[in-house]
Design a protein around this motif. Structure first.
Motif, mmCIF file in Angstrom:
data_model
loop_
_atom_site.group_PDB
_atom_site.id
_atom_site.type_symbol
_atom_site.label_atom_id
_atom_site.label_comp_id
_atom_site.label_asym_id
_atom_site.label_seq_id
_atom_site.Cartn_x
_atom_site.Cartn_y
_atom_site.Cartn_z
ATOM 1 N N SER A 80 -6.322 -23.304 0.767
ATOM 2 C CA SER A 80 -6.142 -24.011 -0.496
ATOM 3 C C SER A 80 -5.890 -23.065 -1.673
ATOM 4 O O SER A 80 -5.237 -23.449 -2.640
ATOM 5 C CB SER A 80 -7.355 -24.911 -0.788
ATOM 6 N N ASN A 81 -6.377 -21.836 -1.611
ATOM 7 C CA ASN A 81 -6.158 -20.872 -2.715
ATOM 8 C C ASN A 81 -5.107 -19.812 -2.401
ATOM 9 O O ASN A 81 -4.956 -18.849 -3.123
ATOM 10 C CB ASN A 81 -7.483 -20.178 -3.074
ATOM 11 N N ALA A 82 -4.357 -20.021 -1.315
ATOM 12 C CA ALA A 82 -3.339 -19.028 -0.910
ATOM 13 C C ALA A 82 -2.184 -19.032 -1.903
ATOM 14 O O ALA A 82 -1.740 -20.078 -2.355
ATOM 15 C CB ALA A 82 -2.832 -19.341 0.491
ATOM 16 N N LYS A 83 -1.742 -17.837 -2.236
ATOM 17 C CA LYS A 83 -0.615 -17.681 -3.162
ATOM 18 C C LYS A 83 0.471 -16.859 -2.472
ATOM 19 O O LYS A 83 0.180 -15.863 -1.807
ATOM 20 C CB LYS A 83 -1.048 -16.980 -4.434
ATOM 21 N N ASP A 102 -9.251 -21.844 5.526
ATOM 22 C CA ASP A 102 -8.963 -22.600 4.306
ATOM 23 C C ASP A 102 -7.852 -21.876 3.528
ATOM 24 O O ASP A 102 -8.018 -20.742 3.104
ATOM 25 C CB ASP A 102 -10.233 -22.692 3.450
ATOM 26 N N LYS A 147 -0.764 -21.122 9.315
ATOM 27 C CA LYS A 147 -1.730 -22.210 9.092
ATOM 28 C C LYS A 147 -1.930 -23.011 10.379
ATOM 29 O O LYS A 147 -3.061 -23.369 10.718
ATOM 30 C CB LYS A 147 -1.231 -23.165 7.996
#
Length: 192
Positions: free
Chosen positions: A187-190, A185, A178
């Protein structure tokens, strides 16, 4: 519903009775052997009763990688046959104790397996029911000890609701990535 519970209880009792009967049969078979034996993951110890007053020179003991023979000279062997698994001959020994007990110590080649029997033609034990003695971490080799310590650490972390060491590494790698790519972006990383 009460019938189902009763049926399961009976099944459980029957299972316990069957296990008890199997254990008793196994104990009787082992007691009938001309020797007693016990094992750890790395070795097997055998105790053989001989006539009181027996001397070492009266015995004929042959230990090879795949076979074992113990007896008195000039007589049929007390035990003889093919070992169920290979042993390290150079680390295996025998001694005579109190002129009446032969102690045979066999070092296993594969120290991660339980033996079902000593000699292939003798009755087997159920190795799934062996309860190993508690060992100390200091007894383990470096690699195994490291693996056990990591498992213990990870288990402790899970119980506290914290990430395991592998999950921590993944999170640190993601944080590093990061910082290297602030334009992306996440924000939706898992992490999985």
């Amino acid at each position: 519903m009460a019938e189902i519970e009763e049926e399961n209880t009976t099944t459980q009792e029957e299972r316990e009775a069957q296990e008890k009967a199997e254990k008793q049969h196994e104990d009787e078979e082992q007691a009938a052997l001309p020797y007693k034996w016990q094992q750890q993951l790395g070795d097997v110890d055998i105790t053989i009763q001989v006539p009181k007053g027996t001397r070492g020179r009266d015995l004929k003991v042959v230990i090879s990688k795949t076979k074992l023979s113990v007896g008195l000279k000039g007589q049929d062997p007390i035990m003889e046959g093919e070992l169920c698994k290979d042993i390290k001959v150079e680390d295996s020994t025998w001694t005579l104790e109190d002129q009446e007990i032969v102690l045979v110590h066999l070092e296993k080649v594969n120290s991660m397996t339980w033996w079902e029997n000593v000699l292939k033609h003798h009755p087997k034990i159920d190795t799934k029911k062996i309860v190993p003695e508690n060992s100390k971490l200091s007894d383990l080799d470096g690699e195994t000890r490291g693996m056990v310590e990591k498992m213990m650490y990870d288990n402790q972390r899970k119980q506290m609701g914290l990430p395991t060491s592998d999950e921590q590494k993944k999170m640190e790698a993601l944080e590093k990535f990061k910082k290297m790519h602030p334009e992306m972006d996440f924000s939706n990383a898992k992490i999985s």
